[in-house]
Design a protein around this motif. Structure first.
Motif, mmCIF file in Angstrom:
data_model
loop_
_atom_site.group_PDB
_atom_site.id
_atom_site.type_symbol
_atom_site.label_atom_id
_atom_site.label_comp_id
_atom_site.label_asym_id
_atom_site.label_seq_id
_atom_site.Cartn_x
_atom_site.Cartn_y
_atom_site.Cartn_z
ATOM 1 N N MET A 1 30.384 -50.028 -33.991
ATOM 2 C CA MET A 1 31.860 -50.536 -34.471
ATOM 3 C C MET A 1 32.839 -51.088 -32.996
ATOM 4 S SD MET A 1 33.978 -50.692 -37.792
ATOM 5 C CE MET A 1 33.450 -49.640 -38.453
ATOM 6 N N ASN A 2 33.053 -50.204 -32.287
ATOM 7 C CA ASN A 2 33.256 -49.727 -31.109
ATOM 8 C C ASN A 2 32.674 -51.339 -30.423
ATOM 9 O OD1 ASN A 2 35.061 -47.742 -31.533
ATOM 10 N ND2 ASN A 2 34.034 -46.660 -30.574
ATOM 11 N N TYR A 3 31.688 -51.647 -30.340
ATOM 12 C CA TYR A 3 30.676 -52.766 -29.146
ATOM 13 C C TYR A 3 31.144 -54.377 -30.212
ATOM 14 C CZ TYR A 3 28.068 -55.625 -26.641
ATOM 15 O OH TYR A 3 27.166 -56.419 -25.769
ATOM 16 N N ALA A 4 31.618 -54.254 -30.737
ATOM 17 C CA ALA A 4 32.174 -55.569 -31.780
ATOM 18 C C ALA A 4 33.480 -55.983 -31.535
ATOM 19 C CB ALA A 4 31.535 -55.480 -33.722
ATOM 20 N N GLN A 5 34.268 -54.831 -31.841
ATOM 21 C CA GLN A 5 35.350 -55.140 -30.764
ATOM 22 C C GLN A 5 35.615 -55.425 -29.691
ATOM 23 O OE1 GLN A 5 36.898 -51.146 -32.768
ATOM 24 N NE2 GLN A 5 37.950 -52.048 -33.941
ATOM 25 N N ALA A 6 34.769 -54.787 -28.629
ATOM 26 C CA ALA A 6 35.041 -54.390 -27.205
ATOM 27 C C ALA A 6 34.346 -56.805 -27.412
ATOM 28 C CB ALA A 6 34.050 -54.279 -26.249
ATOM 29 N N ALA A 14 32.806 -64.916 -33.290
ATOM 30 C CA ALA A 14 31.527 -65.040 -33.878
ATOM 31 C C ALA A 14 30.659 -63.817 -33.578
ATOM 32 C CB ALA A 14 31.384 -66.619 -33.903
ATOM 33 N N GLU A 15 30.313 -63.501 -32.374
ATOM 34 C CA GLU A 15 29.201 -63.110 -32.036
ATOM 35 C C GLU A 15 29.476 -61.753 -32.642
ATOM 36 O OE1 GLU A 15 27.412 -61.083 -28.230
ATOM 37 O OE2 GLU A 15 28.109 -62.856 -27.567
ATOM 38 N N ALA A 16 30.543 -61.158 -32.417
ATOM 39 C CA ALA A 16 31.131 -59.138 -32.742
ATOM 40 C C ALA A 16 31.032 -59.488 -34.421
ATOM 41 C CB ALA A 16 32.512 -59.689 -32.432
ATOM 42 N N SER A 17 31.574 -60.789 -34.942
ATOM 43 C CA SER A 17 30.821 -60.844 -36.669
ATOM 44 C C SER A 17 29.704 -60.495 -36.663
ATOM 45 C CB SER A 17 31.504 -62.325 -37.479
ATOM 46 O OG SER A 17 31.421 -61.703 -38.686
ATOM 47 N N ARG A 18 28.341 -60.692 -36.044
ATOM 48 C CA ARG A 18 27.155 -61.140 -36.502
ATOM 49 C C ARG A 18 26.751 -59.315 -36.047
ATOM 50 N NH1 ARG A 18 27.142 -66.213 -34.702
ATOM 51 N NH2 ARG A 18 26.386 -65.340 -32.153
ATOM 52 N N ASP A 21 27.252 -57.875 -39.283
ATOM 53 C CA ASP A 21 26.719 -57.846 -40.326
ATOM 54 C C ASP A 21 26.107 -56.040 -41.253
ATOM 55 O OD1 ASP A 21 27.108 -60.040 -40.585
ATOM 56 O OD2 ASP A 21 25.614 -60.633 -40.056
ATOM 57 N N PRO A 22 25.171 -55.149 -40.194
ATOM 58 C CA PRO A 22 23.841 -54.479 -40.528
ATOM 59 C C PRO A 22 24.652 -53.452 -41.406
ATOM 60 C CG PRO A 22 23.594 -54.581 -39.009
ATOM 61 C CD PRO A 22 24.627 -55.662 -38.505
ATOM 62 N N LEU A 23 25.794 -53.437 -40.863
ATOM 63 C CA LEU A 23 27.500 -51.642 -41.395
ATOM 64 C C LEU A 23 27.850 -52.887 -42.913
ATOM 65 C CD1 LEU A 23 28.463 -48.865 -41.431
ATOM 66 C CD2 LEU A 23 29.640 -50.447 -39.234
ATOM 67 N N ALA A 24 28.498 -53.592 -42.635
ATOM 68 C CA ALA A 24 28.634 -54.592 -43.693
ATOM 69 C C ALA A 24 28.811 -55.072 -44.636
ATOM 70 C CB ALA A 24 30.375 -55.832 -42.903
ATOM 71 N N TYR A 25 26.869 -54.650 -44.753
ATOM 72 C CA TYR A 25 26.896 -55.450 -46.195
ATOM 73 C C TYR A 25 25.332 -54.027 -46.296
ATOM 74 C CZ TYR A 25 28.335 -59.367 -45.753
ATOM 75 O OH TYR A 25 29.063 -61.307 -45.188
ATOM 76 N N SER A 26 25.927 -53.319 -45.749
ATOM 77 C CA SER A 26 25.407 -52.011 -46.099
ATOM 78 C C SER A 26 25.106 -51.776 -48.057
ATOM 79 C CB SER A 26 25.689 -50.550 -45.459
ATOM 80 O OG SER A 26 25.508 -49.395 -46.394
ATOM 81 N N PRO A 27 24.225 -51.267 -48.864
ATOM 82 C CA PRO A 27 24.049 -51.414 -49.637
ATOM 83 C C PRO A 27 24.383 -50.046 -50.641
ATOM 84 C CG PRO A 27 21.820 -50.705 -49.163
ATOM 85 C CD PRO A 27 22.793 -51.683 -47.700
ATOM 86 N N LEU A 39 37.336 -56.284 -40.977
ATOM 87 C CA LEU A 39 37.011 -56.232 -39.540
ATOM 88 C C LEU A 39 36.464 -57.681 -38.818
ATOM 89 C CD1 LEU A 39 37.812 -55.229 -37.154
ATOM 90 C CD2 LEU A 39 35.884 -53.823 -36.626
ATOM 91 N N LYS A 40 35.461 -57.684 -39.920
ATOM 92 C CA LYS A 40 34.433 -58.925 -39.772
ATOM 93 C C LYS A 40 35.266 -60.420 -40.555
ATOM 94 C CE LYS A 40 29.932 -60.503 -41.463
ATOM 95 N NZ LYS A 40 29.441 -61.274 -40.813
ATOM 96 N N LYS A 41 36.518 -59.930 -41.731
ATOM 97 C CA LYS A 41 36.982 -60.621 -42.199
ATOM 98 C C LYS A 41 38.397 -61.420 -41.241
ATOM 99 C CE LYS A 41 40.297 -61.954 -45.484
ATOM 100 N NZ LYS A 41 41.022 -60.871 -47.561
#
Length: 57
Positions: A1-6, A14-18, A21-27, A39-41
């Motif tokens: 998640m830190n890398y996405a924030q960076a 858009a790249e950060a949001s993608r 995805d693996p964490l945000a859409y975990s079952p 954060l994705k929102k």
């Protein structure tokens, strides 16, 4: 998640949001999943704003 924030800090929302995805859409429900969804929102909203032409003259 830190890398996405960076990545988002560089304006690549858009790249950060993608990246989230693996964490945000975990079952499996978790606090991290909820944080990633929030954060994705935010990143998605910023990406849309960045694509929209400015209405200020």
């Amino acid at each position: 998640m830190n890398y996405a924030q960076a990545v988002a800090a560089r304006g690549k929302y858009a790249e950060a949001s993608r990246l989230l995805d693996p964490l945000a859409y975990s079952p499996r429900p978790s606090g991290m999943r909820d944080a990633a969804l929030a954060l994705k929102k935010r990143f998605d909203a910023e990406a849309i704003k960045k694509k929209s032409p400015s209405t200020v003259p």
